[in-house]
Enzyme design. Structure first.
Site, PDB file in Angstrom:
ATOM      1  N   ARG A 239       0.859  -1.183  -0.006  1.00 40.23           N
ATOM      2  CA  ARG A 239      -0.158  -0.191   0.047  1.00 40.23           C
ATOM      3  C   ARG A 239       0.940   1.294   0.157  1.00 40.23           C
ATOM      4  NH1 ARG A 239      -2.940  -3.541  -0.893  1.00 40.23           N
ATOM      5  NH2 ARG A 239      -4.976  -3.991  -0.033  1.00 40.23           N
ATOM      6  N   GLU A 268      -3.125   7.191  -8.452  1.00 39.76           N
ATOM      7  CA  GLU A 268      -3.059   6.016  -9.701  1.00 39.76           C
ATOM      8  C   GLU A 268      -4.115   6.259 -10.618  1.00 39.76           C
ATOM      9  OE1 GLU A 268      -3.107   2.156  -8.011  1.00 39.76           O
ATOM     10  OE2 GLU A 268      -1.395   2.386  -6.913  1.00 39.76           O
ATOM     11  N   HIS A 286       0.640  -0.973 -10.428  1.00 34.12           N
ATOM     12  CA  HIS A 286      -0.226  -1.810  -9.675  1.00 34.12           C
ATOM     13  C   HIS A 286      -0.585  -3.234 -10.514  1.00 34.12           C
ATOM     14  CE1 HIS A 286      -3.122  -1.187  -6.305  1.00 34.12           C
ATOM     15  NE2 HIS A 286      -2.907  -2.449  -6.517  1.00 34.12           N
TER      16      HIS A 286
END
Length: 320
Positions: A239, A268, A286
């Site tokens: 995270r 993001e 990611h």
């Protein structure tokens, strides 16, 4: 899907980018549900999300935030199923108050995330992004690397992902010290492995890999980063909230960190920032759970969880 069939079960909103076109979704259609894709292959905007959820009974959710306002705009919603472990983007208190069940697919993408973490360690140790970019540009760039064998890996979090990373690191000849809030004493892999207090993990970690749940305040702030051995590699496939990005940048500039390899960012996609443009930062989009196998496991589990929840309550009054 004809109206008679879809009306018999209801609508399910599907937003994970990897889900569009996946065969696992056919199980929901076969069960009589109409599938709605507010933004196929992309993260939905809040407006797209709320418009789609207005008449939905189920929600197969991706990484987008699910706020109280969004949940309030979905009066028929019974269950949200995540195609992964994390649910920190969902307002869990609001979901509970509104009677919306939140379901997760634990460990479905653990292998993919663990393999990416190991890959980032190796790439940082050998400056692989710079080396390959030089060759692509027609240059003969060479950077002296470091070997991981004989070095200490520190883990913050030793759950499904952290344990997989530990086994690979031990096979490479590393020693491993792991901090976990609830250490599993049954995990005793071959090699130099032990659970340890966070202070010891930080003080000895030549490579530090993060596998902890989200934190209200960064675990890796300036003080924690200063505790690492000089020239350490920091890997984050967990995270973005676990690190203080400004402190990481300062540590990179001072040489306190050799590299920061991360699959997660505060925003993001992050765009071009001081962090993403730094030559000692290895960033990925990611993609930890974005492998064919992890996607299959995660979507399969998420679909099963959602169908079980909806079918157990399909006859709830007020749905006609």
């Amino acid at each position: 899907m004809d109206a008679a069939v879809s009306a018999s079960a209801g609508r399910i909103v599907v937003t994970p980018r990897s889900a569009y076109g996946h065969p696992a979704l056919e199980r929901m259609r076969d069960a009589g549900y109409e599938l709605v894709f507010p933004s196929p292959g992309a993260v939905p905007t809040p407006e797209q999300q709320r418009a789609a959820l207005g008449s939905a009974v189920g929600y197969l959710a991706g990484v987008e935030p699910v706020t109280r306002e969004t949940l309030a705009a979905a009066p028929r919603l019974r269950a949200i199923s995540r195609n992964g472990t994390g649910a920190d983007a969902i307002d869990l208190a609001a979901a509970s108050e509104l009677g919306v069940e939140v379901l997760r697919a634990p460990a479905a993408n653990a292998q993919g995330v663990a393999e990416l973490a190991v890959g980032l360690m190796l790439a940082a140790a050998r400056s692989l992004p710079s080396a390959t970019a030089a060759i692509r540009a027609g240059e003969w760039g060479r950077w002296e690397g470091i070997e991981l064998a004989g070095r200490r890996l520190g883990l913050v979090g030793a759950g499904q992902v952290g344990r997989r990373v530990a086994r690979v690191a031990l096979a490479l000849g590393m020693s491993v010290r792991a901090f976990d809030a609830y250490p599993d004493s049954s995990f005793a892999p071959d090699g130099d492995f032990a659970f340890a207090p966070l202070e010891e993990v930080l003080a000895t970690a030549e490579v530090l890999s993060l596998h902890a749940p989200p934190a209200a305040t960064p675990l890796l702030d300036a003080r924690a980063l200063a505790a690492l051995p000089a020239g350490a590699i920091l890997v984050n496939t967990a995270r973005a909230s676990l690190v203080d990005e400004a402190a990481v940048l300062a540590a990179l500039d001072s040489g306190g960190l050799r590299a920061y390899a991360t699959d997660v960012f505060e925003v993001e996609p992050p765009g071009v920032t001081t962090l993403t443009a730094h030559p000692a930062v290895l960033g990925t989009a990611h993609i930890g759970g974005f492998t064919r196998e992890s996607v299959d496991r995660a979507l399969g589990a998420a679909v099963s969880n959602l169908l079980d929840a909806l079918d157990s309550d399909r006859e709830r009054p007020g749905d006609e």
